[in-house]
Design an enzyme around this catalytic site. Structure first.
Site, mmCIF file in Angstrom:
data_model
loop_
_atom_site.group_PDB
_atom_site.id
_atom_site.type_symbol
_atom_site.label_atom_id
_atom_site.label_comp_id
_atom_site.label_asym_id
_atom_site.label_seq_id
_atom_site.Cartn_x
_atom_site.Cartn_y
_atom_site.Cartn_z
ATOM 1 N N LYS A 194 0.457 -3.643 -3.052
ATOM 2 C CA LYS A 194 1.216 -2.733 -3.913
ATOM 3 C C LYS A 194 0.790 -3.008 -5.351
ATOM 4 C CE LYS A 194 5.825 -1.410 -5.434
ATOM 5 N NZ LYS A 194 7.267 -1.481 -5.173
ATOM 6 N N ARG A 204 11.375 5.753 -10.355
ATOM 7 C CA ARG A 204 12.305 4.956 -11.162
ATOM 8 C C ARG A 204 13.351 5.862 -11.826
ATOM 9 N NH1 ARG A 204 7.746 0.749 -13.643
ATOM 10 N NH2 ARG A 204 7.110 -0.065 -11.611
ATOM 11 N N LYS A 221 5.837 -4.844 -14.318
ATOM 12 C CA LYS A 221 5.910 -5.647 -13.082
ATOM 13 C C LYS A 221 4.572 -6.315 -12.784
ATOM 14 C CE LYS A 221 9.668 -2.871 -11.079
ATOM 15 N NZ LYS A 221 10.205 -2.263 -9.843
ATOM 16 N N GLU A 237 -3.907 -10.223 0.380
ATOM 17 C CA GLU A 237 -2.475 -9.950 0.524
ATOM 18 C C GLU A 237 -2.163 -9.410 1.929
ATOM 19 O OE1 GLU A 237 0.103 -10.582 -1.164
ATOM 20 O OE2 GLU A 237 -0.304 -10.613 -3.313
ATOM 21 N N LYS A 252 -0.237 0.926 -1.505
ATOM 22 C CA LYS A 252 0.574 1.783 -2.374
ATOM 23 C C LYS A 252 0.122 1.637 -3.814
ATOM 24 C CE LYS A 252 5.313 2.190 -3.837
ATOM 25 N NZ LYS A 252 6.614 1.578 -3.822
ATOM 26 N N SER A 278 5.657 8.784 -5.793
ATOM 27 C CA SER A 278 6.338 9.824 -6.558
ATOM 28 C C SER A 278 5.452 10.487 -7.611
ATOM 29 C CB SER A 278 7.587 9.231 -7.219
ATOM 30 O OG SER A 278 7.240 8.130 -8.048
ATOM 31 N N TYR A 317 6.661 12.434 -0.073
ATOM 32 C CA TYR A 317 7.747 13.359 -0.429
ATOM 33 C C TYR A 317 7.419 14.786 0.017
ATOM 34 C CZ TYR A 317 8.887 9.204 -2.991
ATOM 35 O OH TYR A 317 9.157 7.903 -3.288
HETATM 36 C C1 PBG Z 1 10.505 -0.882 -5.964
HETATM 37 C C2 PBG Z 1 9.851 0.327 -5.412
HETATM 38 C C3 PBG Z 1 9.122 1.241 -6.166
HETATM 39 C C4 PBG Z 1 8.691 2.228 -5.298
HETATM 40 C C5 PBG Z 1 9.152 1.901 -4.027
HETATM 41 N N1 PBG Z 1 9.866 0.716 -4.113
HETATM 42 C C6 PBG Z 1 8.867 1.299 -7.622
HETATM 43 C C7 PBG Z 1 8.522 0.085 -8.340
HETATM 44 O O1 PBG Z 1 7.907 -0.842 -7.811
HETATM 45 O O2 PBG Z 1 8.909 0.031 -9.515
HETATM 46 C C8 PBG Z 1 7.886 3.404 -5.739
HETATM 47 C C9 PBG Z 1 7.818 4.577 -4.834
HETATM 48 C C10 PBG Z 1 7.335 5.814 -5.496
HETATM 49 O O3 PBG Z 1 6.933 5.848 -6.673
HETATM 50 O O4 PBG Z 1 7.336 6.844 -4.807
HETATM 51 N N2 PBG Z 1 10.714 -1.959 -5.137
#
Ligand code: PBG
Length: 335
Positions: A194, A204, A221, A237, A252, A278, A317
């Site tokens: 990720k 978010r 992050k 990972e 991701k 997203s 989505y």
């Molecule tokens: C956080 C989390 C995120 C997403 C899924 N779980 C965002 C982040 O890491 O800040 C993002 C999913 C998306 O953007 O569709 N644990």
């Protein structure tokens, strides 16, 4: 000419027969956003056509998805500010929104494979996926919270837990915790590679979970999510999560990381999920709204590319739109 590759492209039938990649409703995972209240849904401003639902309406949405042929959903919750703290205590409340959501969905649609987000950020007053102390996001202390969350979701009836936090060692900790609590059949879908991506912005917004802008709180992050410059590290990972007992792993975002999907698929003995996130959804919606791309064509092309890269499953989505389109196509051929 002895070779004429165009021969295989000359009719819709041949193109369909020669297709190397196919999309199927059972390959999609539907992300779901739950909120408190009754009989309400709210469109997410940066995700046109996608909604947060109160549990009563969310259950109806899941019934619809199931009847369409979607087999899995991934549940996220929008937590009220008053319930957020640095330790994520609300995350293990047996009557929290997540736990009630799991029970309601599994009661209404017992057959669905319900996956749940295991991460602290929706519950964190600082918007981080871990406990923050002296400007750092703590690893080992956070893992304890995640293991408790996983047990709490399993108790409520989750089929799979999906840790999305990127703390080191959490898959092993969660596996041991689940087994010790008797949940040997609860699966783990690990967000393995990720990346620290700008494409999570709309998500978010949906959950109000962005890192806060405060002194001594990390603004991003990047100390736990991966550097977009790295590919080999993604393999490491994935390897670690598989060794620690992940039943499925994930890459991701998806489209900007097709090479990672491809390389991880090559070494993975477990199914690989790609999360079409997203921001990737929002980009297509925005360009289509301007009339700059055809939305349906863009959706099919992008989802096909994720599948072609090697994803076994895709969280997206577009789940309803793509399944509707696949069914329309089937109906057309049946005529
Ligand atoms: C956080 C989390 C995120 C997403 C899924 N779980 C965002 C982040 O890491 O800040 C993002 C999913 C998306 O953007 O569709 N644990």
């Amino acid at each position: 000419m002895l070779q004429r590759p165009r021969r295989l492209r000359q009719s819709p039938a041949l193109r369909e027969m020669a297709a190397e990649t196919r999309l199927h409703p059972a390959q999609f995972i539907a992300p779901l956003f739950a909120m408190e209240g009754e009989n309400q849904r709210e469109e997410i401003a940066s995700m046109p056509g996608y909604y947060r639902y109160t549990l009563d309406l969310l259950v109806e949405e899941v019934k619809t998805l199931w009847d369409m042929g979607c087999r899995s959903a991934l549940l996220f919750v929008k937590v009220e500010d008053a319930l957020k703290d640095n330790e994520g205590k609300e995350a293990i409340n047996p009557d929290g929104l997540m736990q009630r959501g799991i029970r309601a969905i599994k009661e209404a649609v017992p057959g669905i494979c319900l996956m749940t987000d295991v991460a602290m950020d929706p519950y964190s007053s600082f918007g981080h996926d871990g406990i923050v102390e002296n400007g750092a996001v703590l690893n080992d202390e956070t893992i304890g919270v995640l293991a408790d969350m996983a047990i709490s979701h399993a108790q409520a009836g989750a089929d799979f837990v999906a840790p999305s936090d990127m703390m080191d060692g959490r898959i092993e900790a969660i596996r041991i915790a689940l087994d010790t609590a008797g949940f040997t059949q609860t699966g783990i879908m690990a967000y393995s590679a990720k990346y620290a991506s700008c494409f999570y912005g709309p998500f978010r917004d949906a959950l109000d979970s962005a890192p806060v802008d405060m002194q001594d709180i990390p603004k991003d992050k990047k100390t736990y999510q991966m550097n977009p410059a790295n590919a080999v590290e993604g393999l490491k990972e994935a390897q670690l999560d598989i060794e620690q007992g992940a039943d499925m792993i994930m890459v991701k975002p998806a489209v900007a990381y097709l090479d990672i999907i491809c390389r991880i698929k090559d070494i993975s003995p477990v199914p690989v999920t790609a999360y079409h996130v997203s921001g990737e959804y929002a980009m297509i919606k925005a360009a289509a709204a301007k009339g700059w791309v055809n939305e349906e064509e863009a959706m099919v092309e992008v989802l096909t590319s994720i599948k072609r890269a090697g994803a076994d499953l895709i969280a997206t989505y577009f789940v309803k739109e793509i399944i509707e389109l696949l069914q329309r196509k089937d109906a057309k051929y049946a005529e």
